[in-house]
Design a protein around this motif. Structure first.
Motif, PDB file in Angstrom:
ATOM      1  N   ILE A   1       6.083  37.568  77.898  1.00 12.74           N
ATOM      2  CA  ILE A   1       7.190  37.096  77.062  1.00 12.74           C
ATOM      3  C   ILE A   1       6.776  37.233  75.608  1.00 12.74           C
ATOM      4  O   ILE A   1       5.715  36.728  75.205  1.00 12.74           O
ATOM      5  N   ASN A   2       7.590  37.915  74.820  1.00 14.60           N
ATOM      6  CA  ASN A   2       7.337  38.069  73.391  1.00 14.60           C
ATOM      7  C   ASN A   2       7.603  36.733  72.694  1.00 14.60           C
ATOM      8  O   ASN A   2       8.703  36.191  72.779  1.00 14.60           O
ATOM      9  N   PRO A   3       6.628  36.149  71.973  1.00 18.76           N
ATOM     10  CA  PRO A   3       6.833  34.847  71.333  1.00 18.76           C
ATOM     11  C   PRO A   3       7.915  34.859  70.266  1.00 18.76           C
ATOM     12  O   PRO A   3       8.478  33.812  69.943  1.00 18.76           O
ATOM     13  N   ARG A   4       8.231  36.031  69.697  1.00 19.92           N
ATOM     14  CA  ARG A   4       9.330  36.097  68.729  1.00 19.92           C
ATOM     15  C   ARG A   4      10.679  36.019  69.412  1.00 19.92           C
ATOM     16  O   ARG A   4      11.698  35.758  68.768  1.00 19.92           O
ATOM     17  N   ILE A   5      10.693  36.281  70.711  1.00 17.57           N
ATOM     18  CA  ILE A   5      11.932  36.168  71.482  1.00 17.57           C
ATOM     19  C   ILE A   5      12.044  34.800  72.139  1.00 17.57           C
ATOM     20  O   ILE A   5      13.106  34.169  72.113  1.00 17.57           O
ATOM     21  N   LEU A   6      10.940  34.322  72.694  1.00 20.19           N
ATOM     22  CA  LEU A   6      10.932  33.011  73.342  1.00 20.19           C
ATOM     23  C   LEU A   6       9.530  32.439  73.251  1.00 20.19           C
ATOM     24  O   LEU A   6       8.585  32.992  73.814  1.00 20.19           O
ATOM     25  N   ALA A   7       9.391  31.327  72.537  1.00 14.36           N
ATOM     26  CA  ALA A   7       8.093  30.681  72.377  1.00 14.36           C
ATOM     27  C   ALA A   7       7.665  30.028  73.685  1.00 14.36           C
ATOM     28  O   ALA A   7       8.489  29.642  74.515  1.00 14.36           O
ATOM     29  N   THR A   8       6.362  29.890  73.872  1.00 13.52           N
ATOM     30  CA  THR A   8       5.831  29.232  75.064  1.00 13.52           C
ATOM     31  C   THR A   8       5.892  27.712  74.896  1.00 13.52           C
ATOM     32  O   THR A   8       6.021  27.203  73.768  1.00 13.52           O
ATOM     33  N   PRO A   9       5.798  26.959  75.990  1.00 16.15           N
ATOM     34  CA  PRO A   9       5.804  25.495  75.876  1.00 16.15           C
ATOM     35  C   PRO A   9       4.709  24.950  74.972  1.00 16.15           C
ATOM     36  O   PRO A   9       4.921  23.967  74.256  1.00 16.15           O
ATOM     37  N   SER A  10       3.521  25.571  74.969  1.00 17.72           N
ATOM     38  CA  SER A  10       2.451  25.097  74.093  1.00 17.72           C
ATOM     39  C   SER A  10       2.818  25.283  72.620  1.00 17.72           C
ATOM     40  O   SER A  10       2.536  24.421  71.776  1.00 17.72           O
ATOM     41  N   GLN A  11       3.467  26.410  72.296  1.00 15.04           N
ATOM     42  CA  GLN A  11       3.898  26.634  70.923  1.00 15.04           C
ATOM     43  C   GLN A  11       4.988  25.648  70.511  1.00 15.04           C
ATOM     44  O   GLN A  11       5.030  25.185  69.369  1.00 15.04           O
ATOM     45  N   VAL A  12       5.872  25.335  71.449  1.00 10.50           N
ATOM     46  CA  VAL A  12       6.920  24.349  71.175  1.00 10.50           C
ATOM     47  C   VAL A  12       6.297  22.976  70.922  1.00 10.50           C
ATOM     48  O   VAL A  12       6.724  22.233  70.023  1.00 10.50           O
ATOM     49  N   ALA A  13       5.267  22.646  71.697  1.00  7.20           N
ATOM     50  CA  ALA A  13       4.588  21.355  71.510  1.00  7.20           C
ATOM     51  C   ALA A  13       3.914  21.282  70.146  1.00  7.20           C
ATOM     52  O   ALA A  13       3.943  20.241  69.474  1.00  7.20           O
ATOM     53  N   VAL A  14       3.303  22.390  69.709  1.00 14.09           N
ATOM     54  CA  VAL A  14       2.664  22.414  68.387  1.00 14.09           C
ATOM     55  C   VAL A  14       3.714  22.239  67.291  1.00 14.09           C
ATOM     56  O   VAL A  14       3.505  21.485  66.323  1.00 14.09           O
ATOM     57  N   ALA A  15       4.849  22.919  67.426  1.00  8.30           N
ATOM     58  CA  ALA A  15       5.920  22.776  66.435  1.00  8.30           C
ATOM     59  C   ALA A  15       6.449  21.344  66.400  1.00  8.30           C
ATOM     60  O   ALA A  15       6.731  20.806  65.320  1.00  8.30           O
ATOM     61  N   ALA A  16       6.577  20.720  67.568  1.00 11.32           N
ATOM     62  CA  ALA A  16       7.044  19.329  67.624  1.00 11.32           C
ATOM     63  C   ALA A  16       6.070  18.405  66.905  1.00 11.32           C
ATOM     64  O   ALA A  16       6.476  17.496  66.176  1.00 11.32           O
ATOM     65  N   TRP A  17       4.773  18.630  67.100  1.00 11.61           N
ATOM     66  CA  TRP A  17       3.766  17.795  66.447  1.00 11.61           C
ATOM     67  C   TRP A  17       3.806  17.977  64.925  1.00 11.61           C
ATOM     68  O   TRP A  17       3.719  17.000  64.172  1.00 11.61           O
ATOM     69  N   GLN A  18       3.943  19.214  64.471  1.00 14.37           N
ATOM     70  CA  GLN A  18       3.988  19.474  63.032  1.00 14.37           C
ATOM     71  C   GLN A  18       5.212  18.839  62.396  1.00 14.37           C
ATOM     72  O   GLN A  18       5.121  18.199  61.327  1.00 14.37           O
ATOM     73  N   LEU A  19       6.385  19.000  63.021  1.00 19.18           N
ATOM     74  CA  LEU A  19       7.607  18.434  62.450  1.00 19.18           C
ATOM     75  C   LEU A  19       7.600  16.913  62.505  1.00 19.18           C
ATOM     76  O   LEU A  19       8.182  16.253  61.639  1.00 19.18           O
ATOM     77  N   THR A  20       6.965  16.365  63.529  1.00 21.54           N
ATOM     78  CA  THR A  20       6.878  14.913  63.618  1.00 21.54           C
ATOM     79  C   THR A  20       5.918  14.355  62.579  1.00 21.54           C
ATOM     80  O   THR A  20       6.163  13.301  61.978  1.00 21.54           O
ATOM     81  N   SER A  21       4.830  15.054  62.350  1.00 18.64           N
ATOM     82  CA  SER A  21       3.829  14.586  61.395  1.00 18.64           C
ATOM     83  C   SER A  21       4.379  14.510  59.977  1.00 18.64           C
ATOM     84  O   SER A  21       4.087  13.558  59.235  1.00 18.64           O
ATOM     85  N   ASP A  22       5.180  15.506  59.583  1.00 11.60           N
ATOM     86  CA  ASP A  22       5.717  15.482  58.221  1.00 11.60           C
ATOM     87  C   ASP A  22       7.032  14.707  58.117  1.00 11.60           C
ATOM     88  O   ASP A  22       7.637  14.653  57.034  1.00 11.60           O
ATOM     89  N   GLY A  23       7.522  14.125  59.235  1.00 12.98           N
ATOM     90  CA  GLY A  23       8.714  13.288  59.210  1.00 12.98           C
ATOM     91  C   GLY A  23      10.025  14.040  59.263  1.00 12.98           C
ATOM     92  O   GLY A  23      11.102  13.418  59.293  1.00 12.98           O
ATOM     93  N   GLU A  24       9.981  15.359  59.278  1.00 17.05           N
ATOM     94  CA  GLU A  24      11.219  16.145  59.259  1.00 17.05           C
ATOM     95  C   GLU A  24      12.006  15.986  60.554  1.00 17.05           C
ATOM     96  O   GLU A  24      13.237  15.889  60.539  1.00 17.05           O
ATOM     97  N   LEU A  25      11.302  15.957  61.671  1.00 17.54           N
ATOM     98  CA  LEU A  25      11.979  15.838  62.957  1.00 17.54           C
ATOM     99  C   LEU A  25      12.677  14.485  63.088  1.00 17.54           C
ATOM    100  O   LEU A  25      13.828  14.407  63.530  1.00 17.54           O
ATOM    101  N   GLY A  26      11.998  13.416  62.705  1.00 18.42           N
ATOM    102  CA  GLY A  26      12.596  12.096  62.817  1.00 18.42           C
ATOM    103  C   GLY A  26      13.834  11.939  61.957  1.00 18.42           C
ATOM    104  O   GLY A  26      14.842  11.346  62.379  1.00 18.42           O
TER     105      GLY A  26
END
Length: 287
Positions: free
Chosen positions: A62-87
């Motif tokens: 699976i090309n990550p530019r087409i569909l990210a893996t669950p681990s990449q999604v988890a990293v993005a969730a952590w980054q957005l949560t850390s800077d408060g943007e997701l909340g």
């Protein structure tokens, strides 16, 4: 030539042996099963999908530019949560949906009660609502923007429209679907018009209302996804729209997962209401 027939030993004279056989102690020992919680069994399917998804991404299928893996999604969730943007964006979406649902569900119930209990209400309201529910919700977006501008009002208005129609349709059907024999029984025991409405008609319409509420919750989240991608400065939909410009499929998938989890949580709340309000109803729970 004589035929030999095997005759089982007679245990009728041996009460101890017969008791052992009846109790099953002579049978093969059975294994003790430890039942898993139902919520854990329900997670098995999604967990398998995520595992296969991650495996295919790790193997480069699976090309990550087409569909990210669950681990990449988890990293993005952590980054957005850390800077408060997701909340911040999640809170904005929740506020819009809660306000829209409160107005839409209230309006749907009120219209259904008026149309279901009174013939004049049916003649004035039901035909109009049948026309309104056939209108595409997202097709109203340009008109709603003209009416309310590009602020919060058009987004809430779309949620109101999406929630009111299913609640009205199912609650109205629930009121008109109350068994007339129950109404006659209520009259026999001395219930007046208000007593029949309070103790027979409205309780009998609760299952229909809950079905409508479930559809309303689903429709609200579907509508807010689109509404927040047009002329919005906050919300999960806005976050996904910004991620599209940079091909951040991890953030896009994260937004979809959040919408899905919120929808699942809302459905669980309705199921809890069903168990509390419909304790008198025993339906089929599966074989």
């Amino acid at each position: 030539m004589a035929t030999t027939v095997a005759v089982p030993p007679d245990t009728s004279q041996d009460p101890d042996t017969a008791a052992l056989i009846d109790a099953g102690t002579l049978s093969r020992p059975h294994r003790t099963r430890v039942p898993l919680p139902r919520w854990l069994r329900r997670l098995a399917g999604p967990a398998l999908v995520v595992a296969v998804w991650q495996l295919l991404g790790t193997l480069g299928q699976i090309n990550p530019r087409i569909l990210a893996t669950p681990s990449q999604v988890a990293v993005a969730a952590w980054q957005l949560t850390s800077d408060g943007e997701l909340g911040t964006n999640l809170l904005a979406s929740l506020q819009r949906v809660v306000v829209g649902l409160a107005i839409g569900v209230s309006a749907g119930v009120l219209l259904a009660v008026l149309a279901g209990l009174f013939r004049l209400g049916e003649e004035l309201i039901d035909s109009t609502m049948q026309v309104v529910r056939a209108l595409p919700v997202l097709g109203l977006l340009p008109l709603v923007i003209i009416w309310f501008g590009v602020g919060e009002q058009p987004k809430i208005a779309l949620v109101v429209f999406a929630a009111a129609c299913p609640v009205y349709i199912n609650t109205y059907a629930g009121i008109r679907g109350v068994d007339n024999r129950l109404v006659e029984s209520g009259r026999v025991v001395g219930l007046g018009r208000l007593g029949l409405i309070r103790h027979v008609v409205l309780p009998g319409a609760v299952p229909g209302f809950l079905v409508g509420l479930r559809f309303a919750l689903t429709s609200a989240w579907l509508v807010i996804i689109i509404a927040e991608q047009l002329n919005a400065t906050s919300g999960i939909g806005y976050l996904m729209n910004q991620a599209q410009a940079w091909y951040r499929t991890d953030i896009i998938v994260l937004g979809l997962l959040i919408y899905g989890l919120l929808g699942l949580l809302a459905d669980s709340l309705v199921r809890l209401l069903e168990r509390r309000l419909l304790v008198w109803r025993h339906g089929f729970n599966g074989a």
